[in-house]
Design a protein around this motif. Structure first.
Motif, mmCIF file in Angstrom:
data_model
loop_
_atom_site.group_PDB
_atom_site.id
_atom_site.type_symbol
_atom_site.label_atom_id
_atom_site.label_comp_id
_atom_site.label_asym_id
_atom_site.label_seq_id
_atom_site.Cartn_x
_atom_site.Cartn_y
_atom_site.Cartn_z
ATOM 1 N N LYS A 106 -16.382 4.733 7.123
ATOM 2 C CA LYS A 106 -15.582 5.891 6.722
ATOM 3 C C LYS A 106 -16.040 7.163 7.435
ATOM 4 C CE LYS A 106 -14.456 4.061 2.103
ATOM 5 N NZ LYS A 106 -13.052 3.695 2.233
ATOM 6 N N VAL A 166 -15.342 13.232 -4.919
ATOM 7 C CA VAL A 166 -15.300 11.802 -4.638
ATOM 8 C C VAL A 166 -16.512 11.414 -3.795
ATOM 9 C CG1 VAL A 166 -13.866 9.919 -3.783
ATOM 10 C CG2 VAL A 166 -12.785 12.007 -4.634
ATOM 11 N N LYS A 179 -18.231 8.378 -1.652
ATOM 12 C CA LYS A 179 -17.831 7.119 -1.026
ATOM 13 C C LYS A 179 -18.963 6.520 -0.201
ATOM 14 C CE LYS A 179 -12.973 8.329 -0.392
ATOM 15 N NZ LYS A 179 -11.813 8.340 0.499
ATOM 16 N N GLU A 197 -16.489 13.971 -0.916
ATOM 17 C CA GLU A 197 -15.178 14.384 -0.483
ATOM 18 C C GLU A 197 -14.464 15.202 -1.535
ATOM 19 O OE1 GLU A 197 -13.252 11.194 2.110
ATOM 20 O OE2 GLU A 197 -11.804 11.434 0.497
ATOM 21 N N GLU A 198 -13.645 16.093 -1.083
ATOM 22 C CA GLU A 198 -12.749 16.868 -1.934
ATOM 23 C C GLU A 198 -11.796 15.898 -2.648
ATOM 24 O OE1 GLU A 198 -8.995 19.742 -0.576
ATOM 25 O OE2 GLU A 198 -10.014 18.467 0.858
ATOM 26 N N PHE A 199 -11.542 16.151 -3.933
ATOM 27 C CA PHE A 199 -10.615 15.317 -4.707
ATOM 28 C C PHE A 199 -9.186 15.781 -4.426
ATOM 29 C CE2 PHE A 199 -8.176 14.593 -8.657
ATOM 30 C CZ PHE A 199 -8.345 13.230 -8.785
ATOM 31 N N LEU A 200 -8.363 14.856 -3.965
ATOM 32 C CA LEU A 200 -6.982 15.209 -3.623
ATOM 33 C C LEU A 200 -6.051 14.863 -4.779
ATOM 34 C CD1 LEU A 200 -6.821 13.800 0.022
ATOM 35 C CD2 LEU A 200 -7.119 16.192 -0.668
ATOM 36 N N GLU A 225 0.127 8.528 -4.204
ATOM 37 C CA GLU A 225 -0.344 7.745 -3.058
ATOM 38 C C GLU A 225 0.768 6.885 -2.488
ATOM 39 O OE1 GLU A 225 -4.125 5.550 -3.305
ATOM 40 O OE2 GLU A 225 -4.562 6.807 -5.037
ATOM 41 N N LEU A 249 -6.362 9.090 3.024
ATOM 42 C CA LEU A 249 -7.485 8.744 2.147
ATOM 43 C C LEU A 249 -8.432 7.807 2.862
ATOM 44 C CD1 LEU A 249 -5.488 8.004 -1.112
ATOM 45 C CD2 LEU A 249 -7.100 9.885 -0.786
ATOM 46 N N GLU A 250 -7.870 6.892 3.626
ATOM 47 C CA GLU A 250 -8.687 5.931 4.372
ATOM 48 C C GLU A 250 -7.790 5.239 5.389
ATOM 49 O OE1 GLU A 250 -9.889 2.444 2.225
ATOM 50 O OE2 GLU A 250 -7.940 2.217 1.279
HETATM 51 P P1 AMP Z 1 -10.240 4.448 -0.503
HETATM 52 O O1 AMP Z 1 -10.892 3.089 -0.497
HETATM 53 O O2 AMP Z 1 -10.933 5.475 0.298
HETATM 54 O O3 AMP Z 1 -8.733 4.395 -0.278
HETATM 55 O O4 AMP Z 1 -10.295 4.879 -2.023
HETATM 56 C C1 AMP Z 1 -9.796 4.035 -3.042
HETATM 57 C C2 AMP Z 1 -8.970 4.855 -4.005
HETATM 58 O O5 AMP Z 1 -9.734 5.959 -4.494
HETATM 59 C C3 AMP Z 1 -7.761 5.488 -3.351
HETATM 60 O O6 AMP Z 1 -6.679 4.591 -3.302
HETATM 61 C C4 AMP Z 1 -7.519 6.664 -4.248
HETATM 62 O O7 AMP Z 1 -6.834 6.272 -5.415
HETATM 63 C C5 AMP Z 1 -8.909 7.100 -4.630
HETATM 64 N N1 AMP Z 1 -9.393 8.166 -3.715
HETATM 65 C C6 AMP Z 1 -10.103 8.006 -2.571
HETATM 66 N N2 AMP Z 1 -10.375 9.190 -1.998
HETATM 67 C C7 AMP Z 1 -9.826 10.135 -2.789
HETATM 68 C C8 AMP Z 1 -9.759 11.565 -2.727
HETATM 69 N N3 AMP Z 1 -10.338 12.247 -1.746
HETATM 70 N N4 AMP Z 1 -9.095 12.191 -3.712
HETATM 71 C C9 AMP Z 1 -8.519 11.501 -4.733
HETATM 72 N N5 AMP Z 1 -8.556 10.165 -4.849
HETATM 73 C C10 AMP Z 1 -9.201 9.478 -3.893
#
Ligand code: AMP
Ligand code: GLY
Length: 395
Positions: free
Chosen positions: A103, A141, A143, A185-188, A192, A282-283
């Motif tokens: 990431k 967040v 990760k 990370e900032e919470f968005l 989705e 997000l990813e």
């Molecule tokens: P990811 O594996 O990075 O997609 O994260 C898994 C789930 O976590 C995502 O599908 C989102 O629901 C939540 N998520 C990840 N990053 C964020 C973020 N910066 N803000 C809000 N929700 C997040």
């Protein structure tokens, strides 16, 4: 053509099902597969992480095209191994798959190429990460950098929870090497959606948008999971939103891989948050989504084999895939207790009465199909609109 699919989930069953419909395909094989892939083609008893074994098999059997399902098989370099032996395979090589398997690498790529994403800090030192936590807004967040079976993302409501997450990753090594670096990370806030686009060296083809449903129980209750269902198209992702995603994510991604010399040939699946400030990534996933594939492929009218060959030959630009305008909904039937502990080996009946069911955690035993995992079946309904598709799936 003989086609080999690597993996054993619902995504792989959907891939086998669609590939087998192509006039170009003479046989589909799946390693290791499940009871559903065995109905479409032939299962081969080689685990998805046995890269040399898979390449040996593809060579011996003169496989013409291999399609990879799981992220960790890509991250382990299956594409490099196959291409090194002159075998045709669809998927990004190890260096390109790093866009999913790290990431931090993905974040740097997005910053470099102005692809919108959450603001973040990246740390391998615990004390530095903890200092950073004093100056962020909550929720925040945390990760793990690497692949952590979908469990490496923690939404911390306050500093205490964030500190616990940082310590568990950097000090207690809860995710092993995958957590030796963390992102804060900032919470968005927003809704989705899952975007899929096939890339070759000079162009890309976007699929219609999809959305997955994460919570385990009905009525949006229960723990977060790897996906309890999916739908396509999400009603709020209209043509204007899609164009914005092309402009801010998909086209800059193509320019980015070209500029950085990343040989990305395969599926890009960005998870996107539609925020008040526009779409933010997000990813990046570098593979087909599961269970997104189970709603996308039934909507694809064109020949998937043809499309994947075009990508491996760098002639995607010649393609204009056709899509069914009908909506699709996939509902996952899971074992009781999932995503926690659950029983295995329970018999499944009634499969032949349903129209479109993709197997995930199933296996054949004495002529019966029995459960072999948490997510067991993906039941797909299609209809003129989402409500009809959903009703059909439940029925
Ligand atoms: P990811 O594996 O990075 O997609 O994260 C898994 C789930 O976590 C995502 O599908 C989102 O629901 C939540 N998520 C990840 N990053 C964020 C973020 N910066 N803000 C809000 N929700 C997040
Ligand atoms: N459904 C989300 C994923 O495949 O990662």
């Amino acid at each position: 053509m003989k086609i080999l699919v690597i993996g054993s989930g619902g995504r792989e069953h959907a891939l086998c099902w669609k590939l087998a419909q192509s006039p170009l395909c003479t046989e589909v094989l799946c390693a290791p597969g499940n009871a559903g892939t065995a109905r479409v083609g032939r299962n081969v008893d080689i685990p998805a992480n046995n890269i040399a074994g898979l390449a040996d098999f593809a060579q011996e059997q003169n496989i013409d095209l291999t399609v990879v399902g799981p992220d960790d098989t890509l991250a382990a370099g299956v594409v490099d191994e196959f291409e090194g032996r002159g075998l045709r395979i669809f998927g990004p090589n190890r260096a390109a798959a790093k866009l999913e398997s790290s990431k931090t690498f993905a974040k740097e790529f997005m910053r470099r190429h102005n692809i919108p994403t959450a603001a973040s800090g990246e740390f391998s030192d615990s004390a530095e990460a903890l200092r950073f936590l004093d100056n962020v807004h909550y929720p925040a967040v945390v990760k793990a950098d690497g692949l952590a079976l979908g469990k490496g993302v923690i939404i911390a409501q306050d500093r205490r929870e964030a500190e616990e997450a940082v310590r568990s990753m950097l000090e207690e090594k809860r995710f092993g090497d995958a957590g030796s670096q963390v992102l804060i990370e900032e919470f968005l806030v927003g809704t989705e959606c899952s975007i899929h686009a096939i890339y070759d060296a000079t162009s890309y083809l976007a699929f219609p948008a999809a959305r997955d449903h994460k919570r385990a129980h009905d009525g949006d209750e229960g723990p977060n999971t790897g996906g309890m269902g999916t739908l396509s198209p999400p009603p709020d992702v209209d043509a204007t939103t899609m164009e914005l995603i092309h402009e801010t994510v998909l086209r800059p991604f193509l320019r980015g891989i070209q500029k950085d010399g990343i040989a990305f040939r395969g599926m890009l699946f960005p998870g996107i948050m539609l925020t008040g400030d526009g779409p933010k990534v997000l990813e990046f996933n570098c593979r087909f989504g599961d269970p997104e594939t189970q709603v996308l492929l039934p909507r694809l009218k064109s020949d998937l084999v043809d499309m994947l060959l075009a990508a491996t030959d760098n002639r995607l630009a010649e393609h204009t895939p056709e899509w069914n305008s009908r909506a699709a909904v996939c509902i996952v039937m899971a074992s009781g207790g999932y995503p926690g502990d659950y029983a295995k080996g329970l018999p499944i009946s009634g499969l032949d009465d349903a129209q479109l069911v993709f197997h995930a955690g199933t296996r054949g035993e004495d002529g019966m199909v029995v459960t072999a995992g948490g997510r067991v079946l993906g039941v797909v309904g299609m209809g003129a609109d989402l409500a009809t598709a959903r009703a059909e799936a439940y029925e």
